[in-house]
Design a protein around this motif. Structure first.
Motif, PDB file in Angstrom:
ATOM      1  N   THR A  66       5.296 -12.211  -3.576  1.00  0.00           N
ATOM      2  CA  THR A  66       5.086 -10.774  -3.411  1.00  0.00           C
ATOM      3  C   THR A  66       3.622 -10.386  -3.231  1.00  0.00           C
ATOM      4  OG1 THR A  66       5.150 -10.559  -5.816  1.00  0.00           O
ATOM      5  CG2 THR A  66       7.207 -10.108  -4.605  1.00  0.00           C
ATOM      6  N   SER A  69       2.405  -7.937  -0.600  1.00  0.00           N
ATOM      7  CA  SER A  69       2.379  -6.484  -0.782  1.00  0.00           C
ATOM      8  C   SER A  69       0.943  -5.962  -0.859  1.00  0.00           C
ATOM      9  CB  SER A  69       3.160  -6.075  -2.027  1.00  0.00           C
ATOM     10  OG  SER A  69       2.527  -6.560  -3.202  1.00  0.00           O
ATOM     11  N   THR A  73      -0.038  -2.957   1.499  1.00  0.00           N
ATOM     12  CA  THR A  73      -0.554  -1.697   0.953  1.00  0.00           C
ATOM     13  C   THR A  73      -1.840  -1.289   1.649  1.00  0.00           C
ATOM     14  OG1 THR A  73       0.492  -2.118  -1.177  1.00  0.00           O
ATOM     15  CG2 THR A  73      -1.337  -0.552  -1.155  1.00  0.00           C
ATOM     16  N   GLN A  97      13.124  -4.044   1.154  1.00  0.00           N
ATOM     17  CA  GLN A  97      12.064  -4.968   1.542  1.00  0.00           C
ATOM     18  C   GLN A  97      12.675  -6.357   1.678  1.00  0.00           C
ATOM     19  OE1 GLN A  97       8.446  -4.071   1.480  1.00  0.00           O
ATOM     20  NE2 GLN A  97       8.390  -5.866   2.755  1.00  0.00           N
ATOM     21  N   CYS A 146       7.488  -9.606   6.853  1.00  0.00           N
ATOM     22  CA  CYS A 146       8.056  -8.607   5.947  1.00  0.00           C
ATOM     23  C   CYS A 146       8.747  -7.547   6.780  1.00  0.00           C
ATOM     24  CB  CYS A 146       6.964  -7.929   5.129  1.00  0.00           C
ATOM     25  SG  CYS A 146       6.131  -9.025   4.024  1.00  0.00           S
ATOM     26  N   THR A 148      10.486  -3.823   6.253  1.00  0.00           N
ATOM     27  CA  THR A 148      10.555  -2.742   5.278  1.00  0.00           C
ATOM     28  C   THR A 148      11.338  -1.569   5.855  1.00  0.00           C
ATOM     29  OG1 THR A 148       8.366  -3.394   4.503  1.00  0.00           O
ATOM     30  CG2 THR A 148       9.156  -1.219   3.826  1.00  0.00           C
TER      31      THR A 148
END
Length: 172
Positions: A66, A69, A73, A97, A146, A148
């Protein structure tokens, strides 16, 4: 700022299938991995000790799955500026996700991102947007992808004070 459906839908629909490649890379650091692992309570020794990572076949620390992230971000302002046209962080709910890990991120990795708006649809008074972030290493080899899903109220309104507070938080 109030965004109406008439303004939002055409602008974002044009972006479906479009890619945006941010002009900056991200370099994975040793202390960043350790700090992130601590913050998510991931006690695996390969996130703290080179000897433990070596036992798994890696020459340096590996990041928790993770950790991506952190990269995502940092890219949120660009995602909204270039692909999720007409929305802001305060307008959407992050609802799903998926992370496809081809190999762990490692100390010293310098990675770049390819952001894409994969789809946009409206359903039951909501706007549903699926984005992807393909993370590649300096050789151009895919490391992580990823996907999302964001949901926003169709024609929703966000209090300007909340939007400003979230923008300022994302910049800090």
């Amino acid at each position: 700022m109030t965004v109406t459906v008439r303004e939002t839908v055409p602008a974002i629909v044009e972006k479906v299938g479009c890619h945006y490649i941010p002009p900056h890379d991200y370099e994975v650091g040793r202390e960043q991995i350790r700090e992130f692992a601590r913050s998510v309570h991931d006690d695996h020794p390969a996130h703290r000790l080179e000897t433990a990572a070596a036992g798994l076949g890696y020459s340096t620390l590996i990041a928790p799955v993770t950790f991506v992230s952190v990269i995502g971000t940092r890219l949120l302002p660009e995602l909204f500026a270039h692909l999720l046209i007409g929305y802001s962080v305060s307008d959407v709910l992050h609802t799903d996700q998926q992370i496809l890990l081809r190999r762990p991120l490692r100390v010293g990795d310098r990675v770049s991102s390819d952001l894409c708006l994969e789809s946009f649809r409206q359903s039951a008074g909501s706007d549903v947007m699926v984005t992807s972030n393909t993370v590649t290493d300096k050789e151009g080899i895919e490391v992580i992808t990823c996907r999302t899903t964001f949901v926003a109220r169709t024609g929703g309104y966000t209090d300007p004070a909340i939007a400003t507070a979230l923008r300022n938080l994302m910049r800090s």
